[in-house]
Design a protein around this motif. Structure first.
Motif, PDB file in Angstrom:
ATOM      1  N   GLY A  80       0.802  -1.217   0.000  1.00  0.00           N
ATOM      2  CA  GLY A  80       0.000   0.000   0.000  1.00  0.00           C
ATOM      3  C   GLY A  80       0.830   1.260   0.000  1.00  0.00           C
ATOM      4  N   VAL A  81       2.124   1.137   0.366  1.00  0.00           N
ATOM      5  CA  VAL A  81       3.017   2.287   0.435  1.00  0.00           C
ATOM      6  C   VAL A  81       4.294   1.962  -0.322  1.00  0.00           C
ATOM      7  CG1 VAL A  81       4.231   3.906   1.947  1.00  0.00           C
ATOM      8  CG2 VAL A  81       2.097   2.862   2.718  1.00  0.00           C
ATOM      9  N   SER A  82       4.756   2.894  -1.112  1.00  0.00           N
ATOM     10  CA  SER A  82       5.994   2.673  -1.878  1.00  0.00           C
ATOM     11  C   SER A  82       6.872   3.910  -1.831  1.00  0.00           C
ATOM     12  CB  SER A  82       5.684   2.302  -3.332  1.00  0.00           C
ATOM     13  OG  SER A  82       4.947   3.324  -3.964  1.00  0.00           O
ATOM     14  N   LEU A  83       8.143   3.699  -2.139  1.00  0.00           N
ATOM     15  CA  LEU A  83       9.129   4.779  -2.141  1.00  0.00           C
ATOM     16  C   LEU A  83      10.045   4.568  -3.335  1.00  0.00           C
ATOM     17  CD1 LEU A  83      11.122   6.032   0.987  1.00  0.00           C
ATOM     18  CD2 LEU A  83      12.120   5.956  -1.287  1.00  0.00           C
ATOM     19  N   ASN A  84      10.229   5.608  -4.127  1.00  0.00           N
ATOM     20  CA  ASN A  84      11.100   5.553  -5.304  1.00  0.00           C
ATOM     21  C   ASN A  84      12.134   6.674  -5.231  1.00  0.00           C
ATOM     22  OD1 ASN A  84       9.729   3.430  -7.125  1.00  0.00           O
ATOM     23  ND2 ASN A  84       8.041   4.751  -6.497  1.00  0.00           N
ATOM     24  N   PRO A  85      13.396   6.354  -5.006  1.00  0.00           N
ATOM     25  CA  PRO A  85      14.423   7.404  -4.910  1.00  0.00           C
ATOM     26  C   PRO A  85      14.742   8.059  -6.250  1.00  0.00           C
ATOM     27  CG  PRO A  85      15.171   5.320  -3.949  1.00  0.00           C
ATOM     28  CD  PRO A  85      13.957   5.030  -4.756  1.00  0.00           C
ATOM     29  N   TYR A  86      14.365   7.405  -7.358  1.00  0.00           N
ATOM     30  CA  TYR A  86      14.726   7.899  -8.686  1.00  0.00           C
ATOM     31  C   TYR A  86      13.500   7.950  -9.600  1.00  0.00           C
ATOM     32  CZ  TYR A  86      19.346   6.627  -6.928  1.00  0.00           C
ATOM     33  OH  TYR A  86      20.475   6.514  -6.161  1.00  0.00           O
ATOM     34  N   ARG A  87      13.576   8.856 -10.583  1.00  0.00           N
ATOM     35  CA  ARG A  87      12.608   8.871 -11.678  1.00  0.00           C
ATOM     36  C   ARG A  87      13.369   8.582 -12.961  1.00  0.00           C
ATOM     37  NH1 ARG A  87       8.609  13.963 -11.455  1.00  0.00           N
ATOM     38  NH2 ARG A  87      10.477  15.229 -11.082  1.00  0.00           N
ATOM     39  N   GLY A  88      12.820   7.690 -13.772  1.00  0.00           N
ATOM     40  CA  GLY A  88      13.577   7.169 -14.904  1.00  0.00           C
ATOM     41  C   GLY A  88      14.444   6.023 -14.432  1.00  0.00           C
ATOM     42  N   CYS A  89      14.842   5.151 -15.367  1.00  0.00           N
ATOM     43  CA  CYS A  89      15.647   3.995 -14.961  1.00  0.00           C
ATOM     44  C   CYS A  89      16.585   3.581 -16.087  1.00  0.00           C
ATOM     45  CB  CYS A  89      14.749   2.821 -14.589  1.00  0.00           C
ATOM     46  SG  CYS A  89      15.668   1.415 -13.919  1.00  0.00           S
ATOM     47  N   GLU A  90      17.873   3.541 -15.774  1.00  0.00           N
ATOM     48  CA  GLU A  90      18.890   3.238 -16.777  1.00  0.00           C
ATOM     49  C   GLU A  90      18.886   1.768 -17.193  1.00  0.00           C
ATOM     50  OE1 GLU A  90      23.630   4.089 -17.678  1.00  0.00           O
ATOM     51  OE2 GLU A  90      22.791   4.587 -15.719  1.00  0.00           O
ATOM     52  N   HIS A  91      18.204   0.917 -16.458  1.00  0.00           N
ATOM     53  CA  HIS A  91      18.138  -0.481 -16.867  1.00  0.00           C
ATOM     54  C   HIS A  91      17.522  -0.622 -18.251  1.00  0.00           C
ATOM     55  CE1 HIS A  91      18.430  -2.240 -12.508  1.00  0.00           C
ATOM     56  NE2 HIS A  91      19.609  -1.905 -13.016  1.00  0.00           N
ATOM     57  N   GLY A  92      16.621   0.269 -18.605  1.00  0.00           N
ATOM     58  CA  GLY A  92      16.103   0.322 -19.973  1.00  0.00           C
ATOM     59  C   GLY A  92      15.167  -0.808 -20.348  1.00  0.00           C
ATOM     60  N   CYS A  93      14.490  -1.432 -19.395  1.00  0.00           N
ATOM     61  CA  CYS A  93      13.564  -2.517 -19.710  1.00  0.00           C
ATOM     62  C   CYS A  93      12.449  -1.981 -20.607  1.00  0.00           C
ATOM     63  CB  CYS A  93      12.979  -3.112 -18.439  1.00  0.00           C
ATOM     64  SG  CYS A  93      14.245  -3.633 -17.264  1.00  0.00           S
ATOM     65  N   ILE A  94      12.302  -2.569 -21.773  1.00  0.00           N
ATOM     66  CA  ILE A  94      11.372  -2.034 -22.764  1.00  0.00           C
ATOM     67  C   ILE A  94       9.933  -2.125 -22.284  1.00  0.00           C
ATOM     68  CG2 ILE A  94      11.149  -4.211 -24.031  1.00  0.00           C
ATOM     69  CD1 ILE A  94      11.111  -0.587 -25.420  1.00  0.00           C
ATOM     70  N   TYR A  95       9.632  -3.075 -21.412  1.00  0.00           N
ATOM     71  CA  TYR A  95       8.262  -3.303 -20.962  1.00  0.00           C
ATOM     72  C   TYR A  95       7.880  -2.486 -19.731  1.00  0.00           C
ATOM     73  CZ  TYR A  95      11.132  -6.223 -17.945  1.00  0.00           C
ATOM     74  OH  TYR A  95      12.113  -6.655 -17.083  1.00  0.00           O
ATOM     75  N   CYS A  96       8.769  -1.662 -19.223  1.00  0.00           N
ATOM     76  CA  CYS A  96       8.557  -0.992 -17.935  1.00  0.00           C
ATOM     77  C   CYS A  96       7.295  -0.132 -17.944  1.00  0.00           C
ATOM     78  CB  CYS A  96       9.768  -0.128 -17.586  1.00  0.00           C
ATOM     79  SG  CYS A  96       9.593   0.689 -15.980  1.00  0.00           S
TER      80      CYS A  96
END
Length: 384
Positions: A80-96
Motif C-alpha cells: 500500500g506504500v511505496s518509495l522511489n528514490p529515482y525517476r527514470g531507470c537506466e536499466h532500460g527494460c522495454i516493458y517498464c
C-alpha cells in the motif's frame, strides 16, 4: 509546410532503431502523449541521414522532492506504500510500466526515460520527517517499485542505502524489488533487519536467455547474475521472492517452468507473475522493439496479447490487468500454479505484508525542512 496535395504521394516511414540506441531498450525517442506538437517521419526523396551520435549518454539530474511516500489502494498490488528514490531507470527494460511517467516531465518515455534520470537527493531527509509525524502509522514500504532503487547511479549517490539506514534506525519494515546485484552491497543492513522480520526482497527474473535479456532489459544484471544474487541474499537469511514478469507470449512465456526451477534452486521461497502490460506509450515502444528484434513473430505476439486483453492491446481493469483473461491467460495461470506446487514454493502475493510493524519507533532526530544531513549521520544535528 507542404499542403495536403503535396503530402498525398508521400510514404510514412516506420520507426527504425537509432544507432545511438545501441545498449538501450527503446529503439526510438517516442513522443509523450502530452506533447503539443506531433512529429512523423516521411520519405521526402532526400537521402536519409546515416550519421548519428555514437551513444545516448546518461544524464543524472538532482532534484528536491516535495513528498517521498506514495500510497495506493489498488487491490491487485501486494503493498500500500511505496518509495522511489529515482525517476527514470537506466536499466532500460522495454516493458517498464513506469515509462509513461516521463511524459509528465515533458520528456520521452522512450530513450529519455532510460537516459535522463532524476535523483531525489533529499529522499532520506523526507523519509525521516514522514516517519517522525505523530499521525504516521507504520506499514511495510515497498522500495523501488516504479524504477529500480539499485540502478547504476545508486553506486555513487547511495540514496537507497541512506534510506535503508533510516528504516533500520526506526525498525521499520521494508520490501525491496530489484533486478540488480547491487542490492548485495546492503546485506549488512538487510540481514539484521530480516532477522527481526523487517526486510524481504523480490528479484525480477524475466528470461534465462542472455541474448533476449540484452535487448529486453539491456542494463540490468544478466540472468545468471540475478540467480547468484538470490542465492547470496538467501544465504544471508533474507527471504527472497522471485517475480516472473512480464510473461511475454512466444518470447519469455516458454520459459515459465525453467525460470521457477532456477529461482527455487537459487533459494527463492515465494513466486508470482505478471503478464505483459502495455499502458499508454509502452504499447508503441514495445511494438517497435518487437519489430526490431523479433520481426518473425511480432504479429503472433501481439495477437496473443490481444487474446488475453479482450481483443485490445491493454485493459487496465484491476481484476485482469496483471494476469489477463481468456483461455491463454488461464493456461499460463495453471502452468504457473502447477510448477510452483511441484517445486515446493508458494505463490504468495502478500510477500511484503507479512513483515513486522510492531517494532517501529519514531526517529529521535528530525532534521529541519531544507537541512542537509551528512551521509551516514543518524545522530543529533549540530546545535550551532
Amino acid at each position: 509546410m507542404p499542403d495536403d496535395e503535396e503530402q498525398e504521394g508521400q510514404v510514412m516511414l516506420p520507426p527504425r532503431p537509432l544507432k545511438a540506441s545501441k545498449g538501450r531498450g527503446a529503439v526510438s525517442n517516442l513522443q509523450g502523449r502530452f506533447d503539443k506538437q506531433a512529429r512523423e517521419e516521411y520519405d521526402d526523396g532526400w537521402p536519409r541521414e546515416e550519421e548519428e551520435p555514437r551513444a545516448w549518454k546518461t544524464q543524472v539530474t538532482e532534484e528536491q522532492a516535495k513528498t517521498i511516500l506514495s500510497r495506493n489502494s489498488s487491490p491487485d498490488l501486494p503493498f500500500g506504500v511505496s518509495l522511489n528514490p529515482y525517476r527514470g531507470c537506466e536499466h532500460g527494460c522495454i516493458y517498464c510500466y513506469a515509462r509513461p511517467t516521463h511524459s509528465y516531465l515533458g520528456l520521452s518515455p522512450g530513450l529519455d526515460f532510460e537516459s535522463k534520470i532524476f535523483a531525489k537527493v533529499n529522499a532520506p531527509e523526507l523519509l525521516r520527517r514522514e516517519l517522525g509525524k505523530a499521525s504516521y502509522v507504520p506499514e511495510s514500504i515497498a522500495l523501488g517499485v516504479n524504477t529500480d532503487a539499485y540502478q547504476p547511479c545508486e553506486r555513487e549517490l547511495r540514496l537507497t542505502r541512506r534510506i535503508l539506514e533510516v528504516l533500520q534506525e526506526c525498525e521499520h519494515p521494508v520490501g525491496l524489488i530489484t533486478k540488480s546485484a547491487l542490492v548485495e552491497r546492503d546485506i549488512d543492513i538487510l540481514a539484521p533487519m530480516a532477522a527481526k522480520r523487517l526486510a524481504a526482497a523480490a528479484v525480477t527474473l524475466t528470461t534465462l536467455e542472455p541474448s533476449i535479456a540484452r535487448t529486453l532489459e539491456p542494463r540490468a544484471a544478466a540472468p545468471a547474475r540475478r540467480l547468484r544474487t538470490i542465492r547470496t541474499l538467501t544465504d544471508a537469511g533474507i527471504p527472497v521472492s522471485v517475480s516472473i514478469s512480464p510473461i511475454i507470449p512466444f518470447v519469455t512465456e516458454p520459459e515459465i517452468e525453467h525460470l521457477l526451477e532456477a529461482a527455487r534452486d537459487a533459494g527463492a521461497v515465494h513466486a508470482h507473475y505478471v503478464v505483459l502490460r502495455l499502458p499508454w506509450e509502452v504499447n508503441p515502444l514495445f511494438q517497435q522493439w518487437l519489430q526490431a528484434h523479433f520481426p518473425d513473430r511480432a504479429q503472433r505476439v501481439m495477437n496473443r496479447v490481444r487474446e488475453m486483453r479482450g481483443g485490445k492491446d491493454y485493459d487496465s481493469d484491476f481484476s485482469t490487468r496483471m494476469k489477463g483473461e481468456g483461455v491463454w491467460a488461464e493456461l499460463i495461470r495453471q502452468r504457473f500454479q502447477i510448477a510452483v506446487a511441484r517445486l515446493g514454493m508458494t505463490g504468495r502475493g502478500d510477500r511484503f505484508k507479512g513483515l513486522d510493524t510492531s517494532l517501529f519507533r519514531r526517529p529521535l532526530v528530525i532534521p529541519p525542512l531544507g537541512s542537509k544531513a551528512k551521509e551516514g549521520s543518524a545522530g543529533q544535528m549540530d546545535l550551532f
